[in-house]
Scaffold this motif. Sequence first.
Motif, short mmCIF file in Angstrom:
data_model
loop_
_atom_site.label_atom_id
_atom_site.label_comp_id
_atom_site.label_asym_id
_atom_site.label_seq_id
_atom_site.Cartn_x
_atom_site.Cartn_y
_atom_site.Cartn_z
N LYS A 1 39.96 -27.38 -26.25
CA LYS A 1 41.26 -26.71 -26.42
C LYS A 1 41.39 -25.87 -27.68
N GLY A 2 40.29 -25.67 -28.42
CA GLY A 2 40.39 -24.86 -29.64
C GLY A 2 40.81 -23.44 -29.36
N MET A 3 40.18 -22.82 -28.36
CA MET A 3 40.52 -21.43 -28.02
C MET A 3 41.95 -21.32 -27.54
N ALA A 4 42.37 -22.24 -26.69
CA ALA A 4 43.74 -22.20 -26.17
C ALA A 4 44.75 -22.32 -27.29
N GLN A 5 44.47 -23.15 -28.29
CA GLN A 5 45.40 -23.32 -29.39
C GLN A 5 45.53 -22.04 -30.21
N ALA B 1 38.88 -2.64 -17.14
CA ALA B 1 39.20 -1.21 -17.04
C ALA B 1 39.81 -0.87 -15.69
N TYR B 2 39.64 -1.76 -14.70
CA TYR B 2 40.19 -1.54 -13.36
C TYR B 2 41.60 -2.11 -13.22
N TYR B 3 42.22 -2.51 -14.33
CA TYR B 3 43.64 -2.89 -14.36
C TYR B 3 44.44 -1.73 -14.95
N TYR B 4 45.61 -1.44 -14.39
CA TYR B 4 46.48 -0.44 -15.02
C TYR B 4 46.97 -0.94 -16.37
N HIS B 5 47.28 -2.23 -16.46
CA HIS B 5 47.70 -2.84 -17.72
C HIS B 5 46.60 -3.81 -18.15
N GLN B 6 45.73 -3.34 -19.01
CA GLN B 6 44.58 -4.13 -19.42
C GLN B 6 44.98 -5.25 -20.37
N ALA B 7 44.14 -6.28 -20.41
CA ALA B 7 44.35 -7.36 -21.37
C ALA B 7 44.29 -6.79 -22.78
N GLY B 8 45.19 -7.27 -23.64
CA GLY B 8 45.26 -6.73 -24.99
C GLY B 8 44.23 -7.32 -25.94
N LEU B 9 44.25 -8.64 -26.10
CA LEU B 9 43.30 -9.32 -26.97
C LEU B 9 42.37 -10.18 -26.13
N GLN B 10 41.11 -10.17 -26.49
CA GLN B 10 40.15 -11.08 -25.86
C GLN B 10 39.69 -12.09 -26.90
N HIS B 11 39.61 -13.35 -26.47
CA HIS B 11 39.15 -14.43 -27.34
C HIS B 11 37.91 -15.05 -26.72
N LEU B 12 36.81 -15.13 -27.46
CA LEU B 12 35.56 -15.72 -26.98
C LEU B 12 35.17 -16.86 -27.91
N HIS B 13 35.11 -18.06 -27.37
CA HIS B 13 34.85 -19.28 -28.13
C HIS B 13 33.45 -19.78 -27.80
N ARG C 1 27.90 -18.96 -33.36
CA ARG C 1 27.60 -20.34 -33.72
C ARG C 1 28.64 -21.24 -33.05
N PRO C 2 28.27 -22.42 -32.64
CA PRO C 2 29.27 -23.32 -32.05
C PRO C 2 30.47 -23.50 -32.97
N GLY C 3 31.65 -23.40 -32.40
CA GLY C 3 32.88 -23.49 -33.19
C GLY C 3 33.47 -22.15 -33.57
N ASP C 4 32.72 -21.06 -33.35
CA ASP C 4 33.25 -19.72 -33.64
C ASP C 4 34.17 -19.26 -32.51
N ILE C 5 35.28 -18.64 -32.88
CA ILE C 5 36.13 -17.93 -31.92
C ILE C 5 36.25 -16.50 -32.42
N HIS D 1 26.88 -21.16 -23.99
CA HIS D 1 28.15 -21.36 -23.30
C HIS D 1 29.28 -20.78 -24.14
N LEU D 2 29.93 -19.74 -23.62
CA LEU D 2 31.13 -19.19 -24.23
C LEU D 2 32.31 -19.45 -23.31
N ARG D 3 33.47 -19.64 -23.90
CA ARG D 3 34.71 -19.76 -23.12
C ARG D 3 35.65 -18.66 -23.57
N GLY D 4 36.28 -17.98 -22.62
CA GLY D 4 37.12 -16.84 -22.98
C GLY D 4 38.50 -16.88 -22.36
N CYS D 5 39.40 -16.12 -22.97
CA CYS D 5 40.74 -15.92 -22.41
C CYS D 5 41.32 -14.64 -23.00
N TYR D 6 42.50 -14.28 -22.53
CA TYR D 6 43.15 -13.04 -22.97
C TYR D 6 44.61 -13.32 -23.32
N THR D 7 45.14 -12.51 -24.26
CA THR D 7 46.57 -12.55 -24.56
C THR D 7 47.12 -11.12 -24.53
#
Length: 436
Positions: free
Chosen positions: A201-205, A247-259, A376-380, A403-409
Motif C-alpha cells: 500500500k505504499g504507492m496507494a498512500q 495517448a489514446y485517451y482524450y483526457h490523459q492521466a495526469g501523474l503516473q506513479h511507479l513503485h 531500487r525496491p522501495g522507490d516510487i 516487479h513494478l506497481r503503478g497507478c495514476y492520479t
Amino acid sequence: MFLILRTARSAWRCSNGIYLKSFNYPKFRPAKSQHRALSVFAEFKLPNNISSDVEKHSISPDKKHLAISWKADNSQTNEYYSLWLRHQCNCEKCLQISSNQNIINPDDLDPPIFLEELSIKDECVYITWKYEDGRIHKGFISLHWLYHMRRKIPAKKSDVKFYLPEFEFEEVLSSDEGLYNYLSLMNQHGVVKVINAPAEKGMAQIAERISFRLRSFYGFEFDVLVVDDPIDAAYSTIRLNHHMDFAYYYHQAGLQHLHCIKNDPCVKGGVLTLNNIYTIADNFRKEYPEYFLTLTRVPVIFHHLTFTLQTYMEVRSTIFSLDHNGDISYVRWSPAPQGPVIEMKDASTLDAFFKAYNQFYRYVENYPPKTTITYRPGDIVSFHNFRMIHARSKIELNGGTRHLRGCYTPIDEFLSKLRYLSIKLGKPTSAPLTLF
C-alpha cells in the motif's frame, strides 16, 4: 481551489456581519467592529491587514483602469480593467454567498463601464461603476482577491536548473509542509522520487495524499511483470521508446506513479529515462519549422484494442496543438499505439507527414535525457505523464524478478492540492501548470 478563492471574493457582507466559510458548510458571525478582519483567511497564513500592503492606488484618466502598487512586489503596479472589476463584484446582487457562484446578469457586462468612485477600507475596494447610459452600480471586491489575481513577473525558464528531487516516504505522508514540497517540486521539475516506501500500500498512500486514484481498463493499479503473450509491451523485456501513457485517451492521466516492489540484483537493464516533451517540441520547432507545422496540421489516430479487456480506445488528434497565441499547448506522442494517418490517399500530405514524423522520432530519441533512474525496491517514481515522456531500456531477467506497481492520479486534483497548500502555508503559489 475554486472554493477557497471564491470564498476570498465572497467573505464580506456590508451589513451586520461576515460570512465565514469552512470547507463543509457556511457560518454566519456578527461583526464585532466597523473595521472587520477577513476571518475567512484565519486558517491560511495570509496577512489580515492586506490594505496596509497597498502603497498607492489610482483611477486612470479615462476611468477604465484601477492601478494598485503592492509593497510586497517592490511597488510593482498592477492594473485592473473596469469591466473585469465589474464582473468580480462581491455584492449580493452579483455573487451568491452560499454557492460562491456569480449571479450577475451578463447583460450588465456590456462595455464601456467606468470607475466613477473608489475607496479602500475594511480590507475591500469599494467601487461605484457608471454605465454609458448613466446607470450606477455600487459594490465591493476583496483586496485579498485582487492581491491573489495580480500579475506576477514570471521566472525565466533558465532560472530553474533541473534535478531529481528525492523525499523520504514518511516526509510526504506526515505533514502538509512535506506534501507541499513534494507537489511544488513535481510541478517545477516534472518528476520526483520517494524512497523507503513499504511494498504493501505504499504507492496507494502516496497517490491518495494527492487525490483519488484514476481507474482505467487496467483497474486502479497495475503490476508490471514480464509475462508471456503480454497485453502491453511494458509487460515484456523489449526496449520501450519514449512515450506518454494513454495517448489514446482524450483526457490523459495526469501523474503516473511507479513503485518498485522487487528488482533482483541479477536483473539487468530496465532503466527509466525521462525527458520533457514540451522542451523537445519547442526546440524541434526552431530547428525544423516546416516539419513542425506539418505535425500541427495532419491528424492521426491513436488507438488501443484489447480483446482480453474488451476495450477499444481511439483518439483522433494532431501530434502538436497550438493555443490562441500560437504557442505549443499540447503534445501527443506515443508511437506504439499510434494508428494510421486519417488521410489515406493524398500522396503529398502523407509524404510530408512521414518525413516530419520520422524526423521528430529521431529528434526525440537522440535528445539528451533529463534524468535516468535505476529502480531500487522501495522507490516510487512519480512524474507528469503528458509532460515527461518516458522510455525503458531492454530487460535481462537472468532468472530474477523485476516487479513494478503503478497507478495514476488526475492533473487537476494535483494542481488543486498544490494551490490549496500554497495558500494554507503561505507559500509561493505555483498555480499554473508548468510544462516547460
